[in-house]
Design a protein around this motif. Structure first.
Motif, PDB file in Angstrom:
ATOM      1  N   ALA A 121      14.785 -40.443 -43.241  1.00 60.53           N
ATOM      2  CA  ALA A 121      13.454 -39.989 -43.642  1.00 60.53           C
ATOM      3  C   ALA A 121      13.475 -38.467 -43.717  1.00 60.53           C
ATOM      4  N   LYS A 122      13.109 -37.927 -44.866  1.00 61.07           N
ATOM      5  CA  LYS A 122      12.996 -36.475 -45.019  1.00 61.07           C
ATOM      6  C   LYS A 122      11.586 -36.084 -44.581  1.00 61.07           C
ATOM      7  N   VAL A 123      11.498 -35.410 -43.434  1.00 60.66           N
ATOM      8  CA  VAL A 123      10.217 -35.048 -42.839  1.00 60.66           C
ATOM      9  C   VAL A 123       9.903 -33.592 -43.171  1.00 60.66           C
ATOM     10  N   GLU A 124       8.732 -33.371 -43.735  1.00 64.02           N
ATOM     11  CA  GLU A 124       8.292 -32.015 -44.097  1.00 64.02           C
ATOM     12  C   GLU A 124       7.713 -31.304 -42.880  1.00 64.02           C
ATOM     13  N   ASP A 125       7.475 -30.008 -43.001  1.00 61.80           N
ATOM     14  CA  ASP A 125       6.951 -29.206 -41.898  1.00 61.80           C
ATOM     15  C   ASP A 125       5.611 -29.732 -41.374  1.00 61.80           C
ATOM     16  N   ASP A 126       4.818 -30.321 -42.261  1.00 61.50           N
ATOM     17  CA  ASP A 126       3.512 -30.836 -41.839  1.00 61.50           C
ATOM     18  C   ASP A 126       3.589 -32.239 -41.232  1.00 61.50           C
ATOM     19  N   GLY A 127       4.807 -32.788 -41.110  1.00 60.26           N
ATOM     20  CA  GLY A 127       4.996 -34.105 -40.524  1.00 60.26           C
ATOM     21  C   GLY A 127       4.978 -35.245 -41.521  1.00 60.26           C
ATOM     22  N   SER A 128       4.660 -34.955 -42.780  1.00 60.64           N
ATOM     23  CA  SER A 128       4.665 -36.008 -43.789  1.00 60.64           C
ATOM     24  C   SER A 128       6.100 -36.334 -44.201  1.00 60.64           C
ATOM     25  N   ILE A 129       6.299 -37.519 -44.702  1.00 61.15           N
ATOM     26  CA  ILE A 129       7.615 -37.959 -45.159  1.00 61.15           C
ATOM     27  C   ILE A 129       7.616 -37.902 -46.682  1.00 61.15           C
ATOM     28  N   SER A 130       8.521 -37.097 -47.244  1.00 64.32           N
ATOM     29  CA  SER A 130       8.566 -36.924 -48.698  1.00 64.32           C
ATOM     30  C   SER A 130       9.587 -37.833 -49.365  1.00 64.32           C
ATOM     31  N   ALA A 131      10.520 -38.359 -48.601  1.00 64.19           N
ATOM     32  CA  ALA A 131      11.524 -39.272 -49.156  1.00 64.19           C
ATOM     33  C   ALA A 131      12.074 -40.129 -48.026  1.00 64.19           C
ATOM     34  N   ILE A 132      12.482 -41.335 -48.375  1.00 65.03           N
ATOM     35  CA  ILE A 132      13.131 -42.218 -47.411  1.00 65.03           C
ATOM     36  C   ILE A 132      14.140 -43.065 -48.178  1.00 65.03           C
ATOM     37  N   TYR A 133      15.336 -43.188 -47.594  1.00 59.23           N
ATOM     38  CA  TYR A 133      16.408 -43.868 -48.321  1.00 59.23           C
ATOM     39  C   TYR A 133      17.481 -44.358 -47.348  1.00 59.23           C
ATOM     40  N   PRO A 134      18.221 -45.407 -47.737  1.00 54.58           N
ATOM     41  CA  PRO A 134      19.354 -45.852 -46.921  1.00 54.58           C
ATOM     42  C   PRO A 134      20.546 -44.937 -47.177  1.00 54.58           C
ATOM     43  N   ALA A 135      21.376 -44.754 -46.160  1.00 58.89           N
ATOM     44  CA  ALA A 135      22.547 -43.887 -46.303  1.00 58.89           C
ATOM     45  C   ALA A 135      23.675 -44.387 -45.410  1.00 58.89           C
TER      46      ALA A 135
END
Length: 82
Positions: free
Chosen positions: A32-46
């Protein structure tokens, strides 16, 4: 029967950490790519070389998951928080 929830809630509940604990056994993770404000801008399997978490992440994950389970039990079963 299905109630849509956000990735932010899934992460805060400790469930993303819990799922990743299992996925690490197979060299996978949900990122999960978490932004400074705590929101998630992307999520992906890796694919990953991680095979678990450090002791602080484990303690925080179990605390979040325990809180989530207590809140869910209270909401679903009428159990009071103590």
């Amino acid at each position: 029967m299905i109630e849509v929830r956000t990735w932010e809630e899934f992460r805060r509940s400790g469930l993303l950490w819990w799922v990743n604990r299992g996925l690490h056994l197979f060299g996978w993770a949900i990122v999960a790519k978490v932004e400074d404000d705590g929101s998630i801008s992307a999520i992906y399997p890796a694919r990953t070389q991680y095979r678990g978490f450090d002791s602080q992440a484990e303690a925080e994950g179990f605390a979040a998951l325990n809180a989530h389970m207590l809140a869910n039990a209270a909401a679903q079963l009428g159990v009071t928080k103590e």
